[in-house]
Enzyme design. Structure first.
Site, mmCIF file in Angstrom:
data_model
loop_
_atom_site.group_PDB
_atom_site.id
_atom_site.type_symbol
_atom_site.label_atom_id
_atom_site.label_comp_id
_atom_site.label_asym_id
_atom_site.label_seq_id
_atom_site.Cartn_x
_atom_site.Cartn_y
_atom_site.Cartn_z
ATOM 1 N N GLU A 1 0.834 -1.212 0.000
ATOM 2 C CA GLU A 1 0.000 0.000 0.000
ATOM 3 C C GLU A 1 0.863 1.255 0.000
ATOM 4 O O GLU A 1 0.782 2.066 0.921
ATOM 5 C CB GLU A 1 -0.897 0.012 1.251
ATOM 6 C CG GLU A 1 -1.803 -1.195 1.392
ATOM 7 C CD GLU A 1 -2.508 -1.242 2.750
ATOM 8 O OE1 GLU A 1 -2.091 -0.532 3.697
ATOM 9 O OE2 GLU A 1 -3.485 -1.985 2.858
ATOM 10 N N PRO A 2 1.699 1.450 -1.002
ATOM 11 C CA PRO A 2 2.555 2.638 -1.007
ATOM 12 C C PRO A 2 1.758 3.896 -1.353
ATOM 13 O O PRO A 2 0.903 3.863 -2.237
ATOM 14 C CB PRO A 2 3.560 2.331 -2.123
ATOM 15 C CG PRO A 2 2.773 1.500 -3.088
ATOM 16 C CD PRO A 2 1.832 0.664 -2.246
ATOM 17 N N GLY A 3 2.026 4.972 -0.652
ATOM 18 C CA GLY A 3 1.409 6.256 -0.979
ATOM 19 C C GLY A 3 2.499 7.249 -1.324
ATOM 20 O O GLY A 3 2.770 7.545 -2.490
ATOM 21 N N ARG A 4 3.149 7.733 -0.283
ATOM 22 C CA ARG A 4 4.201 8.739 -0.427
ATOM 23 C C ARG A 4 5.253 8.355 -1.478
ATOM 24 O O ARG A 4 5.675 9.174 -2.274
ATOM 25 C CB ARG A 4 4.881 8.909 0.940
ATOM 26 C CG ARG A 4 5.804 10.100 1.053
ATOM 27 C CD ARG A 4 6.524 10.062 2.407
ATOM 28 N NE ARG A 4 5.635 9.919 3.540
ATOM 29 C CZ ARG A 4 5.065 10.931 4.198
ATOM 30 N NH1 ARG A 4 5.314 12.169 3.844
ATOM 31 N NH2 ARG A 4 4.269 10.710 5.222
ATOM 32 N N ARG B 1 2.076 20.269 5.972
ATOM 33 C CA ARG B 1 3.056 19.359 6.570
ATOM 34 C C ARG B 1 4.053 20.058 7.501
ATOM 35 O O ARG B 1 4.343 19.531 8.570
ATOM 36 C CB ARG B 1 3.778 18.549 5.488
ATOM 37 C CG ARG B 1 2.828 17.671 4.664
ATOM 38 C CD ARG B 1 3.556 16.717 3.731
ATOM 39 N NE ARG B 1 4.315 15.749 4.482
ATOM 40 C CZ ARG B 1 5.616 15.800 4.686
ATOM 41 N NH1 ARG B 1 6.338 16.766 4.142
ATOM 42 N NH2 ARG B 1 6.211 14.906 5.422
ATOM 43 N N CYS C 1 -2.794 33.879 9.461
ATOM 44 C CA CYS C 1 -2.585 34.484 10.780
ATOM 45 C C CYS C 1 -2.348 33.430 11.849
ATOM 46 O O CYS C 1 -3.186 33.202 12.733
ATOM 47 C CB CYS C 1 -3.781 35.362 11.109
ATOM 48 S SG CYS C 1 -3.893 36.698 9.913
HETATM 49 C C1 LIG Z 1 -1.432 6.003 5.029
HETATM 50 C C2 LIG Z 1 -1.470 4.545 4.805
HETATM 51 C C3 LIG Z 1 -0.669 3.960 3.823
HETATM 52 C C4 LIG Z 1 0.326 4.724 2.990
HETATM 53 O O1 LIG Z 1 1.423 5.145 3.711
HETATM 54 P P1 LIG Z 1 2.689 5.797 2.951
HETATM 55 O O2 LIG Z 1 3.605 6.149 4.033
HETATM 56 O O3 LIG Z 1 2.187 6.976 2.212
HETATM 57 O O4 LIG Z 1 3.230 4.745 2.050
HETATM 58 C C5 LIG Z 1 -0.796 2.597 3.623
HETATM 59 N N1 LIG Z 1 -1.657 1.845 4.349
HETATM 60 C C6 LIG Z 1 -2.443 2.382 5.310
HETATM 61 C C7 LIG Z 1 -3.377 1.504 6.058
HETATM 62 C C8 LIG Z 1 -2.381 3.743 5.570
HETATM 63 O O5 LIG Z 1 -3.145 4.277 6.532
#
Ligand SMILES: *Cc1c(COP(=O)(O)O)cnc(C)c1O
Length: 424
Positions: free
Chosen positions: A276-279, A315, A344
């Site tokens: 589950e990669p996001g970043r 962030r 502000c």
């Molecule tokens: C946020 C999240 C991710 C993604 O995390 P990254 O650090 O962006 O890779 C994957 N799985 C779950 C369950 C999350 O909450």
């Protein structure tokens, strides 16, 4: 590698000069590089190539723009969603239901029904109470929901406290010591097919060690569960791999190092692995393009007041995050300054005593590595309309989210009739 480079003294995104986008759309504006997203998908896929048919489910919350999702759908990614809204966005962008994982600690019955109706790969459950609710929702529709439990492996991720999720005191998952009991009870529920385990210990991880520890514990749990008679077919190893924000710091582990570690620990589990990669996919694919409004003297260093603010990029205020800040057309000199937005709040500070390019009012700047958890977290605080987003692909670009206008913000309010105000 991120496809934001100086050419003839002007910062480009792929083939497009950033001043062209600023002139057409105004600032602030997020700009995303298609080539970078595609490259990150390819690099991760190559790192996981020894595995049998892994499912890479992009964590939609990192950047849920439909154009980003459609780009990643076309590159073959699935989606990890954490709300009904994200489920619908993923489907709208063409991500097939069989590639969607539904995570999150507070799924409602409505969200469960939405995903059961539309189809999905698996729900990752975070408590027995949630399992009971899902079983009831699925059974009432004559369905069996495919599920895994998210395990809290009790490891310290070593990243910022607000993005660590795998320690015993965090709200996420079922304590690993209570997992056997939870699987036994869930397996007896009529509306579930219990077939997976899941883990996600945090985000922006800069070391493989906590991930490896967590995965070893999941491997042990799979053995325990199988010997108790559960057929475990899926292991979801979550996301969390960090990306380089500050070039002065050692780089986080590469996707290749991560892939080798995963193959070593999990390659023999006899399950389908889910990631589950996001970043990792989108962070370096984006910048926030902003313009310097004015320079204000400060006690120690001048304040550079830019037209982006904490509502656009939260962030730094939320996580003390560091973003590289560069001039779009560097003048040659260097300076030390505080970079702040117009909001502000003292927290509306992007950088303090930062050594950076010299700039003058009217100059364009970028905050780099702003493709993840950036536009996604923006708000309209201080009645600042939501920032537009642009997607570049080679020499073409398109507005993928227009700038919100203030009239839309105002039109969303309802003034009670008893106040007798008609407005103008
Ligand atoms: C946020 C999240 C991710 C993604 O995390 P990254 O650090 O962006 O890779 C994957 N799985 C779950 C369950 C999350 O909450």
């Amino acid at each position: 590698m991120d496809h934001f480079e100086l050419r003839n003294g002007v910062l480009h995104c792929e083939e497009v000069p950033l001043p062209e986008i600023a002139a057409a759309v105004g600032t602030p504006v997020y700009v995303y590089a298609t080539a970078t997203m595609r490259r990150h998908v390819a690099v991760l896929r190559a790192a996981l190539a020894p595995l049998d048919d892994p499912l890479i489910a992009y964590a939609v919350k990192a950047n849920p723009n439909g154009a980003v999702l459609a780009t990643l759908a076309q590159a073959g990614l699935g989606a990890d969603v954490v709300s009904g809204g994200e489920y619908r966005r993923a489907r709208a962008a063409g991500i097939p239901p069989e590639a969607i994982v539904f995570s999150g600690v507070g799924k409602t019955a409505e969200e469960m029904a939405l995903a059961l109706d539309g189809g999905l790969y698996q729900f990752n459950l975070e408590s027995l109470a949630e399992a009971e609710m899902l079983s009831a929702v699925a059974a009432s529709r004559g369905q069996e929901a495919p599920v895994g439990f998210r395990i809290n492996p009790d490891v310290t991720a070593g990243s910022h406290a607000k993005i660590s999720t795998g320690a015993a005191e965090n709200k996420f998952g079922i304590a690993i010591g209570e997992a056997a009991e939870a699987y036994a009870r869930a397996a007896a529920l009529p509306g579930l097919r219990v077939r997976g385990v899941a883990v996600h210990i945090g985000s922006q991880l800069t070391s493989l060690a906590p991930l490896a520890t967590a995965f070893e514990r999941v491997g042990g749990l799979i053995r325990t569960l199988r010997s108790a008679g559960h057929a475990i077919e899926v292991a979801d190893l979550g996301g969390g791999l960090g990306v380089p924000y500050d070039p002065a710091l050692p780089p986080p582990p590469s996707p290749d190092d991560y892939g080798r570690m995963v193959c070593r620990i999990a390659g023999g589990w006899g399950v389908r692995l889910v990631f589950e990669p996001g970043r990792l996919i989108v962070a370096n694919a984006g910048v926030l393009l902003t313009r310097l409004i004015r320079v204000k003297p400060g006690a120690r260093h001048p304040f550079l007041v830019v037209d982006a603010a904490m509502n656009d990029l939260m962030r730094p205020a939320l996580y003390d995050a560091w973003h590289a800040i560069d001039a779009v057309e560097p003048r040659g000199g260097r300076t030390i300054a505080n970079v702040v937005g117009p909001v502000c709040e003292t927290g509306d500070t992007f950088a303090t005593a930062r050594e950076m390019d010299s700039v003058a009012p009217g100059d364009l700047l970028v905050f780099r590595t702003a493709g993840a958890y950036a536009a996604a977290m923006s708000s309209t605080y201080n009645s600042r309309p939501l920032t537009p987003e642009v997607l570049v692909d080679g020499d073409r670009w398109v507005l993928v989210r227009p700038r919100q206008d203030v009239a839309t913000l105002i039109a969303g309010d309802r003034i009670p009739p008893w106040l007798g105000i008609t407005g103008s």
